[in-house]
Design a protein around this motif. Structure first.
Motif, PDB file in Angstrom:
ATOM      1  N   VAL A  27       3.610   9.893 -10.406  1.00 24.16           N
ATOM      2  CA  VAL A  27       3.242   9.780  -8.996  1.00 24.16           C
ATOM      3  C   VAL A  27       3.989   8.597  -8.402  1.00 24.16           C
ATOM      4  CG1 VAL A  27       1.363   9.412  -7.346  1.00 24.16           C
ATOM      5  CG2 VAL A  27       0.923  10.685  -9.437  1.00 24.16           C
ATOM      6  N   PHE A  28       4.543   8.784  -7.199  1.00 20.84           N
ATOM      7  CA  PHE A  28       5.178   7.694  -6.472  1.00 20.84           C
ATOM      8  C   PHE A  28       4.702   7.759  -5.033  1.00 20.84           C
ATOM      9  CE2 PHE A  28       8.297   5.290  -4.191  1.00 20.84           C
ATOM     10  CZ  PHE A  28       8.792   4.346  -5.075  1.00 20.84           C
ATOM     11  N   THR A  29       3.947   6.749  -4.607  1.00 27.49           N
ATOM     12  CA  THR A  29       3.420   6.708  -3.248  1.00 27.49           C
ATOM     13  C   THR A  29       3.782   5.368  -2.614  1.00 27.49           C
ATOM     14  OG1 THR A  29       1.276   5.643  -3.674  1.00 27.49           O
ATOM     15  CG2 THR A  29       1.441   8.011  -4.146  1.00 27.49           C
ATOM     16  N   GLU A  30       3.399   5.193  -1.350  1.00 23.19           N
ATOM     17  CA  GLU A  30       3.659   3.924  -0.681  1.00 23.19           C
ATOM     18  C   GLU A  30       2.787   2.799  -1.226  1.00 23.19           C
ATOM     19  OE1 GLU A  30       3.237   4.452   3.474  1.00 23.19           O
ATOM     20  OE2 GLU A  30       5.045   5.658   3.698  1.00 23.19           O
ATOM     21  N   ALA A  31       1.673   3.149  -1.865  1.00 15.52           N
ATOM     22  CA  ALA A  31       0.732   2.137  -2.339  1.00 15.52           C
ATOM     23  C   ALA A  31       0.810   1.892  -3.835  1.00 15.52           C
ATOM     24  CB  ALA A  31      -0.696   2.541  -1.970  1.00 15.52           C
ATOM     25  N   TYR A  32       1.228   2.903  -4.608  1.00 19.07           N
ATOM     26  CA  TYR A  32       1.253   2.760  -6.059  1.00 19.07           C
ATOM     27  C   TYR A  32       2.213   3.770  -6.660  1.00 19.07           C
ATOM     28  CZ  TYR A  32      -1.629   6.992  -6.564  1.00 19.07           C
ATOM     29  OH  TYR A  32      -2.081   8.282  -6.534  1.00 19.07           O
ATOM     30  N   ILE A  58      14.024   0.606 -17.466  1.00 20.33           N
ATOM     31  CA  ILE A  58      13.639  -0.242 -16.340  1.00 20.33           C
ATOM     32  C   ILE A  58      12.473   0.440 -15.636  1.00 20.33           C
ATOM     33  CG2 ILE A  58      14.362  -1.307 -14.178  1.00 20.33           C
ATOM     34  CD1 ILE A  58      17.215  -1.333 -15.229  1.00 20.33           C
ATOM     35  N   ILE A  59      11.315  -0.179 -15.691  1.00 19.43           N
ATOM     36  CA  ILE A  59      10.113   0.458 -15.147  1.00 19.43           C
ATOM     37  C   ILE A  59       9.663  -0.172 -13.829  1.00 19.43           C
ATOM     38  CG2 ILE A  59       9.331   1.387 -17.344  1.00 19.43           C
ATOM     39  CD1 ILE A  59       7.475  -0.977 -17.665  1.00 19.43           C
ATOM     40  N   ALA A  60      10.271  -1.288 -13.436  1.00 16.70           N
ATOM     41  CA  ALA A  60      10.010  -1.877 -12.121  1.00 16.70           C
ATOM     42  C   ALA A  60      11.207  -2.733 -11.744  1.00 16.70           C
ATOM     43  CB  ALA A  60       8.742  -2.721 -12.118  1.00 16.70           C
ATOM     44  N   ARG A  61      11.548  -2.713 -10.454  1.00 15.86           N
ATOM     45  CA  ARG A  61      12.616  -3.558  -9.928  1.00 15.86           C
ATOM     46  C   ARG A  61      12.352  -3.788  -8.449  1.00 15.86           C
ATOM     47  NH1 ARG A  61      17.992  -0.745  -7.902  1.00 15.86           N
ATOM     48  NH2 ARG A  61      17.511  -2.304  -6.319  1.00 15.86           N
ATOM     49  N   PRO A  62      12.823  -4.915  -7.890  1.00 16.30           N
ATOM     50  CA  PRO A  62      12.660  -5.123  -6.453  1.00 16.30           C
ATOM     51  C   PRO A  62      13.338  -4.009  -5.667  1.00 16.30           C
ATOM     52  CG  PRO A  62      13.222  -7.186  -7.528  1.00 16.30           C
ATOM     53  CD  PRO A  62      13.384  -6.103  -8.560  1.00 16.30           C
ATOM     54  N   LEU A  63      12.559  -3.397  -4.786  1.00 19.19           N
ATOM     55  CA  LEU A  63      13.037  -2.230  -4.058  1.00 19.19           C
ATOM     56  C   LEU A  63      12.149  -2.046  -2.835  1.00 19.19           C
ATOM     57  CD1 LEU A  63      14.859   0.425  -4.207  1.00 19.19           C
ATOM     58  CD2 LEU A  63      12.893   1.492  -5.312  1.00 19.19           C
ATOM     59  N   SER A  64      12.741  -1.823  -1.689  1.00 19.65           N
ATOM     60  CA  SER A  64      11.957  -1.605  -0.486  1.00 19.65           C
ATOM     61  C   SER A  64      11.003  -0.428  -0.694  1.00 19.65           C
ATOM     62  CB  SER A  64      12.884  -1.314   0.697  1.00 19.65           C
ATOM     63  OG  SER A  64      12.140  -1.050   1.863  1.00 19.65           O
ATOM     64  N   GLY A  65       9.720  -0.653  -0.468  1.00 17.52           N
ATOM     65  CA  GLY A  65       8.727   0.388  -0.679  1.00 17.52           C
ATOM     66  C   GLY A  65       8.237   0.487  -2.105  1.00 17.52           C
ATOM     67  N   PHE A  66       8.715  -0.405  -2.956  1.00 15.17           N
ATOM     68  CA  PHE A  66       8.244  -0.422  -4.350  1.00 15.17           C
ATOM     69  C   PHE A  66       8.008  -1.878  -4.726  1.00 15.17           C
ATOM     70  CE2 PHE A  66       9.228   0.243  -9.043  1.00 15.17           C
ATOM     71  CZ  PHE A  66       8.016   0.854  -9.321  1.00 15.17           C
ATOM     72  N   ARG A 245       1.021  -1.958  -5.247  1.00 23.11           N
ATOM     73  CA  ARG A 245       1.448  -2.792  -4.137  1.00 23.11           C
ATOM     74  C   ARG A 245       0.349  -3.787  -3.771  1.00 23.11           C
ATOM     75  NH1 ARG A 245       4.575   0.003   0.908  1.00 23.11           N
ATOM     76  NH2 ARG A 245       5.844  -1.807   1.482  1.00 23.11           N
ATOM     77  N   ALA A 246       0.727  -4.899  -3.150  1.00 23.04           N
ATOM     78  CA  ALA A 246      -0.275  -5.842  -2.654  1.00 23.04           C
ATOM     79  C   ALA A 246      -1.300  -5.113  -1.788  1.00 23.04           C
ATOM     80  CB  ALA A 246       0.404  -6.938  -1.842  1.00 23.04           C
TER      81      ALA A 246
END
Length: 279
Positions: A27-32, A58-66, A245-246
């Protein structure tokens, strides 16, 4: 000292067969986001300059919306592999958490042997090397963050420990059903991130929707649970990764039959940047 069991889940790659169903829990959403363990196949591995005998997911990286504040890798190092120049960003701090095998970490001129449960904090600008001198493939998580310097606050020093040597702290009124293994004092303002291990015994729960400014990365080390992500209840199991996400509401129920444990990243102890993390 409470003795911890440490069966950390380690991805092994491979590729699903042509006859398997495509349907998955990703799942990929704006919140999680949820990256199930089956998504960590051979064809999505990456490599790095100045490393030998390694691959990584790579399971996380700085990315707009992520993810905005951190990156996280699951690294696999073959016998004889490693790097004498592992970190190329002088502003990056890091945490290494070993899940399998044995790795020799050299910080300045001091050598440390890290086995399963081994944990190392590496401040920005730290000189270090990492080698697999054992006979089996070694695996570790590498969490990286751009350190946020504050005038008048020292940069923390490097340290090495192991999960089994850190006493878990029970959450209030949970009778030990929910504990956190904290590797850094929460009042230590030198640290701008925490990478901890959270453990729930069967029946343990976060009994309210946590909603807070800290961004989270959660890699499930052991067990299974039902996790509240924003407004969705999602089943997760060992080997799955969650990004929150925060301010994303979160809670969980650990159903058993064994403990539910995850490696948790969060950003802490700094003003909220008014110009954003991404430039």
């Amino acid at each position: 000292m409470t003795e911890q069991s440490a069966p950390y889940y380690v991805p092994r790659g491979g590729l699903p067969g042509q006859k398997e169903l495509t349907t998955e829990r990703a799942v990929f959403t704006e919140a999680y986001a949820v990256l199930p363990r089956r998504t960590m196949t051979d064809i999505v591995t990456s490599f790095l300059p100045f490393w030998e005998g390694m691959r990584m997911w790579i399971i996380a990286r700085p990315l707009s919306g992520f993810a905005e504040t951190f990156s996280q890798y699951i690294v696999e190092v073959s016998p004889g592999g490693g790097s004498d120049r592992p970190e190329l960003d002088p502003d990056a701090e890091g945490v290494l958490f070993v899940t399998t095998g044995r790795l020799d970490l050299t910080i300045d001129d001091q050598q440390h042997t890290l086995e399963a449960g081994g944990y190392a904090y590496l401040p920005p600008g730290q000189r270090w090397t990492l080698r697999n001198t054992g006979d089996e493939v070694a695996g570790f998580h590498w969490v990286r963050k751009a350190y946020m310097r504050v005038e008048g606050v020292d940069v923390p020093e490097a340290f090495v420990t192991n999960e089994k040597d850190v006493e878990p702290i029970p959450m209030p009124d949970t009778d030990g059903a929910w504990v956190t293994t904290r590797f850094v004092d929460t009042a230590d303002m030198r640290h701008d991130m925490h990478v901890n291990i959270v453990t729930f015994q069967p029946g343990g729960a976060i009994p309210f929707p946590e909603t807070h400014v800290m961004e989270h990365g959660l890699y499930v080390l052991e067990g299974k649970a039902v996790y509240l992500l924003n407004s969705d209840w999602v089943e997760v199991q060992e080997g799955d990764f969650m990004w929150l996400r925060a301010f994303c509401p979160q809670a969980c129920y650990a159903g058993g039959p064994g403990p539910f444990r995850y490696l948790l990243y969060k950003d802490v102890n700094r003003h909220a940047p008014l110009r954003g993390y991404l430039h």
